[in-house]
Design a protein around this motif. Structure first.
Motif, PDB file in Angstrom:
ATOM      1  N   PRO A 146      45.052  65.738  50.073  1.00  5.52           N
ATOM      2  CA  PRO A 146      45.335  64.773  51.136  1.00  5.52           C
ATOM      3  C   PRO A 146      46.823  64.434  51.128  1.00  5.52           C
ATOM      4  O   PRO A 146      47.476  64.575  50.099  1.00  5.52           O
ATOM      5  CB  PRO A 146      44.494  63.558  50.731  1.00  5.52           C
ATOM      6  N   SER A 147      47.312  64.018  52.270  1.00  5.01           N
ATOM      7  CA  SER A 147      48.729  63.625  52.316  1.00  5.01           C
ATOM      8  C   SER A 147      48.857  62.222  51.729  1.00  5.01           C
ATOM      9  O   SER A 147      47.866  61.492  51.560  1.00  5.01           O
ATOM     10  CB  SER A 147      49.222  63.652  53.757  1.00  5.01           C
ATOM     11  N   GLU A 148      50.065  61.863  51.409  1.00  2.00           N
ATOM     12  CA  GLU A 148      50.363  60.475  50.998  1.00  2.00           C
ATOM     13  C   GLU A 148      49.580  59.999  49.779  1.00  2.00           C
ATOM     14  O   GLU A 148      49.191  58.841  49.707  1.00  2.00           O
ATOM     15  CB  GLU A 148      50.091  59.502  52.161  1.00  2.00           C
ATOM     16  N   LYS A 149      49.297  60.907  48.863  1.00  2.00           N
ATOM     17  CA  LYS A 149      48.652  60.506  47.599  1.00  2.00           C
ATOM     18  C   LYS A 149      47.334  59.762  47.796  1.00  2.00           C
ATOM     19  O   LYS A 149      46.967  58.899  46.992  1.00  2.00           O
ATOM     20  CB  LYS A 149      49.599  59.642  46.756  1.00  2.00           C
ATOM     21  N   ALA A 150      46.628  60.063  48.902  1.00  6.00           N
ATOM     22  CA  ALA A 150      45.313  59.429  49.092  1.00  6.00           C
ATOM     23  C   ALA A 150      44.337  60.023  48.074  1.00  6.00           C
ATOM     24  O   ALA A 150      44.602  61.052  47.463  1.00  6.00           O
ATOM     25  CB  ALA A 150      44.827  59.675  50.517  1.00  6.00           C
ATOM     26  N   CYS A 151      43.211  59.355  47.923  1.00  4.99           N
ATOM     27  CA  CYS A 151      42.210  59.778  46.952  1.00  4.99           C
ATOM     28  C   CYS A 151      41.310  60.845  47.576  1.00  4.99           C
ATOM     29  O   CYS A 151      40.904  60.726  48.728  1.00  4.99           O
ATOM     30  CB  CYS A 151      41.390  58.542  46.607  1.00  4.99           C
ATOM     31  N   LEU A 152      41.012  61.923  46.827  1.00  7.80           N
ATOM     32  CA  LEU A 152      40.203  63.012  47.357  1.00  7.80           C
ATOM     33  C   LEU A 152      38.830  63.015  46.682  1.00  7.80           C
ATOM     34  O   LEU A 152      38.731  63.134  45.458  1.00  7.80           O
ATOM     35  CB  LEU A 152      40.910  64.341  47.063  1.00  7.80           C
ATOM     36  N   ASP A 153      37.772  62.876  47.508  1.00  8.00           N
ATOM     37  CA  ASP A 153      36.416  62.985  46.965  1.00  8.00           C
ATOM     38  C   ASP A 153      36.004  64.447  47.106  1.00  8.00           C
ATOM     39  O   ASP A 153      35.681  64.902  48.205  1.00  8.00           O
ATOM     40  CB  ASP A 153      35.459  62.076  47.765  1.00  8.00           C
ATOM     41  N   PRO A 154      35.996  65.215  46.015  1.00  7.50           N
ATOM     42  CA  PRO A 154      35.769  66.663  46.162  1.00  7.50           C
ATOM     43  C   PRO A 154      34.382  66.993  46.710  1.00  7.50           C
ATOM     44  O   PRO A 154      34.228  67.955  47.457  1.00  7.50           O
ATOM     45  CB  PRO A 154      35.975  67.209  44.743  1.00  7.50           C
ATOM     46  N   ALA A 155      33.370  66.176  46.383  1.00  4.62           N
ATOM     47  CA  ALA A 155      32.008  66.478  46.855  1.00  4.62           C
ATOM     48  C   ALA A 155      31.962  66.519  48.382  1.00  4.62           C
ATOM     49  O   ALA A 155      31.212  67.304  48.968  1.00  4.62           O
ATOM     50  CB  ALA A 155      31.025  65.444  46.312  1.00  4.62           C
ATOM     51  N   ALA A 156      32.782  65.690  49.024  1.00  7.95           N
ATOM     52  CA  ALA A 156      32.772  65.619  50.494  1.00  7.95           C
ATOM     53  C   ALA A 156      33.474  66.824  51.128  1.00  7.95           C
ATOM     54  O   ALA A 156      33.394  67.017  52.340  1.00  7.95           O
ATOM     55  CB  ALA A 156      33.465  64.328  50.935  1.00  7.95           C
ATOM     56  N   CYS A 157      34.145  67.648  50.333  1.00  5.17           N
ATOM     57  CA  CYS A 157      34.889  68.784  50.886  1.00  5.17           C
ATOM     58  C   CYS A 157      34.036  70.049  50.996  1.00  5.17           C
ATOM     59  O   CYS A 157      34.433  71.015  51.635  1.00  5.17           O
ATOM     60  CB  CYS A 157      36.104  69.092  50.013  1.00  5.17           C
ATOM     61  N   PHE A 158      32.869  70.054  50.356  1.00  2.00           N
ATOM     62  CA  PHE A 158      32.006  71.243  50.421  1.00  2.00           C
ATOM     63  C   PHE A 158      31.173  71.190  51.696  1.00  2.00           C
ATOM     64  O   PHE A 158      30.740  70.105  52.118  1.00  2.00           O
ATOM     65  CB  PHE A 158      31.084  71.293  49.199  1.00  2.00           C
ATOM     66  N   SER A 159      30.933  72.371  52.291  1.00  2.00           N
ATOM     67  CA  SER A 159      30.167  72.370  53.550  1.00  2.00           C
ATOM     68  C   SER A 159      28.697  72.063  53.278  1.00  2.00           C
ATOM     69  O   SER A 159      28.035  71.420  54.080  1.00  2.00           O
ATOM     70  CB  SER A 159      30.323  73.711  54.267  1.00  2.00           C
ATOM     71  N   GLY A 160      28.184  72.510  52.139  1.00  2.79           N
ATOM     72  CA  GLY A 160      26.776  72.247  51.820  1.00  2.79           C
ATOM     73  C   GLY A 160      26.619  71.039  50.915  1.00  2.79           C
ATOM     74  O   GLY A 160      27.589  70.438  50.477  1.00  2.79           O
ATOM     75  N   GLN A 161      25.352  70.721  50.632  1.00  3.84           N
ATOM     76  CA  GLN A 161      25.029  69.615  49.728  1.00  3.84           C
ATOM     77  C   GLN A 161      25.393  70.009  48.295  1.00  3.84           C
ATOM     78  O   GLN A 161      25.108  71.121  47.857  1.00  3.84           O
ATOM     79  CB  GLN A 161      23.516  69.359  49.852  1.00  3.84           C
ATOM     80  N   THR A 162      26.053  69.128  47.557  1.00  4.10           N
ATOM     81  CA  THR A 162      26.337  69.429  46.145  1.00  4.10           C
ATOM     82  C   THR A 162      25.812  68.286  45.291  1.00  4.10           C
ATOM     83  O   THR A 162      26.017  67.112  45.605  1.00  4.10           O
ATOM     84  CB  THR A 162      27.844  69.575  45.863  1.00  4.10           C
ATOM     85  N   ASP A 163      25.104  68.643  44.211  1.00  9.09           N
ATOM     86  CA  ASP A 163      24.578  67.615  43.307  1.00  9.09           C
ATOM     87  C   ASP A 163      25.694  67.048  42.444  1.00  9.09           C
ATOM     88  O   ASP A 163      25.662  65.887  42.051  1.00  9.09           O
ATOM     89  CB  ASP A 163      23.506  68.219  42.391  1.00  9.09           C
ATOM     90  N   GLU A 164      26.631  67.911  42.067  1.00  9.28           N
ATOM     91  CA  GLU A 164      27.748  67.464  41.244  1.00  9.28           C
ATOM     92  C   GLU A 164      28.914  68.422  41.449  1.00  9.28           C
ATOM     93  O   GLU A 164      28.747  69.484  42.061  1.00  9.28           O
ATOM     94  CB  GLU A 164      27.353  67.399  39.766  1.00  9.28           C
ATOM     95  N   VAL A 165      30.085  68.036  40.938  1.00  7.29           N
ATOM     96  CA  VAL A 165      31.275  68.876  41.100  1.00  7.29           C
ATOM     97  C   VAL A 165      31.854  69.202  39.726  1.00  7.29           C
ATOM     98  O   VAL A 165      31.976  68.330  38.871  1.00  7.29           O
ATOM     99  CB  VAL A 165      32.347  68.170  41.973  1.00  7.29           C
ATOM    100  N   TRP A 166      32.168  70.475  39.532  1.00 10.24           N
ATOM    101  CA  TRP A 166      32.811  70.940  38.301  1.00 10.24           C
ATOM    102  C   TRP A 166      34.195  71.477  38.652  1.00 10.24           C
ATOM    103  O   TRP A 166      34.405  71.976  39.771  1.00 10.24           O
ATOM    104  CB  TRP A 166      32.004  72.078  37.654  1.00 10.24           C
TER     105      TRP A 166
END
Ligand SMILES: C[S@@+](CC[C@H](N)C(=O)[O-])C[C@H]1O[C@@H](n2cnc3c(N)ncnc32)[C@H](O)[C@@H]1O
Length: 212
Positions: A21-41
């Motif tokens: 993200p620009s401007e040092k915003a916080c990135l929720d990686p789970a929201a970046c996947f197109s499908g459902q993810t139970d967890e992120v590694w």
């Protein structure tokens, strides 16, 4: 790289690139996947991506993020991911430390740093990816109970990792016997650098630390 192959790689990279993200915003990686993810590694410095691709194939409900600065390695990983049809991988093609600076706290359930560059000269030790500062960031990103897996074939780096982690209040190493660090667990496939180490007669160390 030939034209057709380059186009294929570019398309794949466009599909699975993780953008910061620009401007040092916080990135929720789970929201970046197109499908459902139970967890992120997260795998830092995945090299040719053998381990990344294996984990993605074995754990389709996990969103796997790989960070790698070496573009030939990224291309190799993309080829493998395409061949096996994995769609649960996002790739950050830059310095993993920039990614760690913006991932949301508690957003990761597992992280891997496998056979990182050892930077053996003392004056270069500060370039090692395992540092008190990067561990602070990982401690923030990893959920309680999450695992941080480290591997190395460099005895000095192994001692360095042990010292940095042991001093860190957020991590604990639930080790019971020497087999826990001498033998790679079955759900931890070999990487290219591990194989190089074994071929050269060096014994790797495998550590699985827990976020308290
Ligand atoms: C010694 S190789 C190991 C590759 C792989 N993990 C393996 O075990 O075969 C280290 C890798 O880390 C990558 N790397 C080094 N520093 C990095 C950083 N700050 N962010 C992302 N990747 C990095 C390098 O480009 C290289 O591919």
């Amino acid at each position: 790289m030939r034209g057709g192959l380059r186009q294929l790689m570019e398309r794949e990279l466009e599909r699975c690139t993780l953008l910061l993200p620009s401007e040092k915003a916080c990135l929720d990686p789970a929201a970046c996947f197109s499908g459902q993810t139970d967890e992120v590694w997260l795998e830092i410095g995945f090299g040719g991506g053998e381990h990344l691709a294996w984990q993605a194939a074995q754990n389709p409900s996990v969103g796997v993020v790989g960070a790698e600065i070496f573009l030939n390695g990224v291309a190799k990983a993309l080829r493998q991911l395409k061949a096996q049809g994995s769609e649960n991988v996002l790739i950050y093609t830059g310095d993993a430390r920039d990614l760690l600076d913006c991932l949301a706290p508690g957003s990761l359930s597992r992280a891997f740093i496998l056979f990182p560059d050892p930077w053996p000269k003392v004056r270069h030790n500060k370039r090692r990816i395992v540092q008190p500062e990067s561990l602070d960031r990982l401690a923030e990103m990893l959920r309680p109970g999450a695992e941080l897996r480290l591997g190395t074939d460099d005895p000095d780096y192994a001692a360095w990792m042990l010292a940095c982690l042991d001093r860190h209040p957020a991590f604990v190493w639930p080790v019971r016997s020497a087999a826990d660090w001498r033998q790679r667990p079955p759900d931890w496939p070999p990487t290219r650098y591990e194989q190089k180490a074994l071929a050269a007669g060096r014994a790797p160390v495998f550590m699985a630390w827990r976020r308290r």
